[in-house]
Design a protein around this motif. Structure first.
Motif, PDB file in Angstrom:
ATOM      1  N   UNK A  47       0.771  -1.225   0.000  1.00 17.43           N
ATOM      2  CA  UNK A  47       0.000   0.000   0.000  1.00 17.43           C
ATOM      3  C   UNK A  47       0.804   1.278   0.000  1.00 17.43           C
ATOM      4  N   UNK A  48       2.099   1.182   0.106  1.00 16.73           N
ATOM      5  CA  UNK A  48       2.893   2.418   0.052  1.00 16.73           C
ATOM      6  C   UNK A  48       3.726   2.414  -1.223  1.00 16.73           C
ATOM      7  N   UNK A  49       3.858   3.575  -1.774  1.00  7.65           N
ATOM      8  CA  UNK A  49       4.670   3.723  -2.973  1.00  7.65           C
ATOM      9  C   UNK A  49       6.122   3.808  -2.545  1.00  7.65           C
ATOM     10  N   UNK A  50       6.975   3.198  -3.288  1.00  4.21           N
ATOM     11  CA  UNK A  50       8.406   3.194  -2.993  1.00  4.21           C
ATOM     12  C   UNK A  50       8.940   4.631  -3.045  1.00  4.21           C
ATOM     13  N   UNK A  51       9.328   5.214  -1.902  1.00  2.40           N
ATOM     14  CA  UNK A  51       9.786   6.608  -1.916  1.00  2.40           C
ATOM     15  C   UNK A  51      11.094   6.806  -2.678  1.00  2.40           C
ATOM     16  N   UNK A  52      11.866   5.743  -2.848  1.00  2.00           N
ATOM     17  CA  UNK A  52      13.122   5.861  -3.605  1.00  2.00           C
ATOM     18  C   UNK A  52      12.874   6.261  -5.052  1.00  2.00           C
ATOM     19  N   UNK A  53      11.692   5.922  -5.563  1.00  2.00           N
ATOM     20  CA  UNK A  53      11.380   6.231  -6.956  1.00  2.00           C
ATOM     21  C   UNK A  53      11.274   7.740  -7.208  1.00  2.00           C
ATOM     22  N   UNK A  54      11.154   8.522  -6.142  1.00  2.00           N
ATOM     23  CA  UNK A  54      11.079   9.975  -6.286  1.00  2.00           C
ATOM     24  C   UNK A  54      12.441  10.621  -6.526  1.00  2.00           C
ATOM     25  N   UNK A  55      13.510   9.853  -6.368  1.00  2.00           N
ATOM     26  CA  UNK A  55      14.858  10.396  -6.479  1.00  2.00           C
ATOM     27  C   UNK A  55      15.554   9.841  -7.712  1.00  2.00           C
ATOM     28  N   UNK A  56      16.059  10.732  -8.539  1.00  4.72           N
ATOM     29  CA  UNK A  56      16.658  10.334  -9.815  1.00  4.72           C
ATOM     30  C   UNK A  56      17.968   9.569  -9.639  1.00  4.72           C
ATOM     31  N   UNK A  57      18.602   9.684  -8.491  1.00  5.04           N
ATOM     32  CA  UNK A  57      19.916   9.047  -8.301  1.00  5.04           C
ATOM     33  C   UNK A  57      19.856   7.800  -7.424  1.00  5.04           C
ATOM     34  N   UNK A  58      18.664   7.287  -7.126  1.00  7.05           N
ATOM     35  CA  UNK A  58      18.549   6.057  -6.345  1.00  7.05           C
ATOM     36  C   UNK A  58      18.213   4.893  -7.263  1.00  7.05           C
ATOM     37  N   UNK A  64      21.182  -0.712  -0.852  1.00  2.00           N
ATOM     38  CA  UNK A  64      20.694   0.271   0.103  1.00  2.00           C
ATOM     39  C   UNK A  64      19.191   0.528   0.008  1.00  2.00           C
ATOM     40  N   UNK A  65      18.530  -0.038  -1.000  1.00  2.00           N
ATOM     41  CA  UNK A  65      17.144   0.322  -1.293  1.00  2.00           C
ATOM     42  C   UNK A  65      16.206   0.197  -0.086  1.00  2.00           C
ATOM     43  N   UNK A  66      16.202  -0.928   0.566  1.00  2.00           N
ATOM     44  CA  UNK A  66      15.283  -1.147   1.690  1.00  2.00           C
ATOM     45  C   UNK A  66      15.559  -0.157   2.828  1.00  2.00           C
ATOM     46  N   UNK A  67      16.822   0.073   3.136  1.00  2.31           N
ATOM     47  CA  UNK A  67      17.180   1.007   4.201  1.00  2.31           C
ATOM     48  C   UNK A  67      16.795   2.437   3.867  1.00  2.31           C
ATOM     49  N   UNK A  68      17.031   2.838   2.622  1.00  7.84           N
ATOM     50  CA  UNK A  68      16.677   4.196   2.204  1.00  7.84           C
ATOM     51  C   UNK A  68      15.156   4.373   2.243  1.00  7.84           C
ATOM     52  N   UNK A  73      10.424   6.770   4.568  1.00  4.25           N
ATOM     53  CA  UNK A  73       9.062   6.553   5.053  1.00  4.25           C
ATOM     54  C   UNK A  73       8.883   7.037   6.490  1.00  4.25           C
ATOM     55  N   UNK A  74       9.922   6.888   7.309  1.00  7.99           N
ATOM     56  CA  UNK A  74       9.853   7.316   8.711  1.00  7.99           C
ATOM     57  C   UNK A  74      10.060   8.820   8.871  1.00  7.99           C
ATOM     58  N   UNK A  75      10.567   9.476   7.824  1.00  5.08           N
ATOM     59  CA  UNK A  75      10.842  10.908   7.908  1.00  5.08           C
ATOM     60  C   UNK A  75      12.171  11.236   8.566  1.00  5.08           C
ATOM     61  N   UNK A  76      13.038  10.240   8.723  1.00  2.42           N
ATOM     62  CA  UNK A  76      14.341  10.461   9.354  1.00  2.42           C
ATOM     63  C   UNK A  76      15.313  11.165   8.405  1.00  2.42           C
ATOM     64  N   UNK A  77      15.163  10.920   7.109  1.00  3.34           N
ATOM     65  CA  UNK A  77      15.969  11.575   6.085  1.00  3.34           C
ATOM     66  C   UNK A  77      15.017  12.083   5.011  1.00  3.34           C
ATOM     67  N   UNK A  78      15.457  13.142   4.299  1.00  2.00           N
ATOM     68  CA  UNK A  78      14.595  13.735   3.280  1.00  2.00           C
ATOM     69  C   UNK A  78      15.277  13.872   1.931  1.00  2.00           C
ATOM     70  N   UNK A  79      16.549  13.612   1.840  1.00  2.00           N
ATOM     71  CA  UNK A  79      17.270  13.797   0.590  1.00  2.00           C
ATOM     72  C   UNK A  79      17.882  15.181   0.520  1.00  2.00           C
ATOM     73  N   UNK A  80      18.721  15.390  -0.483  1.00  2.00           N
ATOM     74  CA  UNK A  80      19.390  16.676  -0.667  1.00  2.00           C
ATOM     75  C   UNK A  80      18.467  17.694  -1.349  1.00  2.00           C
ATOM     76  N   UNK A  81      17.477  17.178  -2.085  1.00  2.00           N
ATOM     77  CA  UNK A  81      16.430  17.990  -2.699  1.00  2.00           C
ATOM     78  C   UNK A  81      15.243  17.058  -2.904  1.00  2.00           C
TER      79      UNK A  81
END
Length: 193
Positions: A47-58, A64-68, A73-81
């Motif tokens: 039910x959740x969309x893979x948030x890594x897909x929002x980043x062009x460099x992932x 690292x995919x599962x950890x990222x 998803x937890x909001x602990x990291x947000x990316x550089x942009x």
């Protein structure tokens, strides 16, 4: 007609036969040890969309995919942009403390003093560093400085995590097996151990 086994079924453990996806259901099954009958049930889609897909460099096929996905998803990291994560980038001291501050749920720093002259008001890491200093998680690099934009070292990460977790001392020597043990700074030896 199926005749039930005498004494009822003796079901084995559930085994996943099809992993669920973001939008697709999975399936798991189990078998009766007595009669061999198989029972299946559906596993809901994640039910959740893979948030890594929002980043062009992932790369979602990388280690690292599962950890990222977890930290995003937890909001602990947000990316550089909004579109760049920088998976191979170096972590800074300010970024490290900000992650832990988010893990703690962004506690209020109202009324707390900023002990570091190089931590300006209004930066993304300001509240995190004030919180971490007040909790004894960080002590700075000396001379009233924190060096928030400096790349963090492995021994600094270990020390910060050690303090964050309550600084429980370990009696055994776990460091002697490493050939570069002499390079560990005095402030980090207990934490590294």
């Amino acid at each position: 007609r199926v005749i039930p086994a005498i004494g009822g079924h003796s079901w084995g453990e559930w085994t996943v036969t099809t992993q669920p996806g973001e939008e697709t259901v999975g399936q798991e099954s189990r078998q009766c040890d007595v009669c061999g009958e198989t029972e299946t049930k559906e596993i809901p889609a994640t039910g959740h969309i893979c948030p890594s897909k929002n980043f062009s460099d992932l790369d979602t096929s990388c280690w690292y995919h599962e950890g990222v996905d977890y930290v995003l998803n937890q909001g602990y990291m947000k990316g550089m942009s909004n579109t760049v994560f920088a998976p191979d980038g170096a972590l800074t001291r300010g970024q490290m403390v900000t992650i832990l501050y988010r893990v703690e749920g962004l506690p209020s720093v109202s009324g707390m003093d900023n002990p570091f002259t190089d931590v300006a008001a209004g930066c993304y890491y300001t509240d995190a560093i004030i919180w971490a200093a007040s909790e004894g998680v960080v002590k700075g690099v000396g001379g009233g400085l924190f060096a928030p934009d400096q790349e963090i070292t492995r021994e600094q990460i270990a020390t910060i995590l050690y303090r964050f977790d309550g600084a429980q001392k370990v009696e055994e020597d776990h460091l002697s097996k490493f050939s570069d043990v002499a390079k560990i700074s005095n402030f980090a030896k207990e934490a590294m151990n």
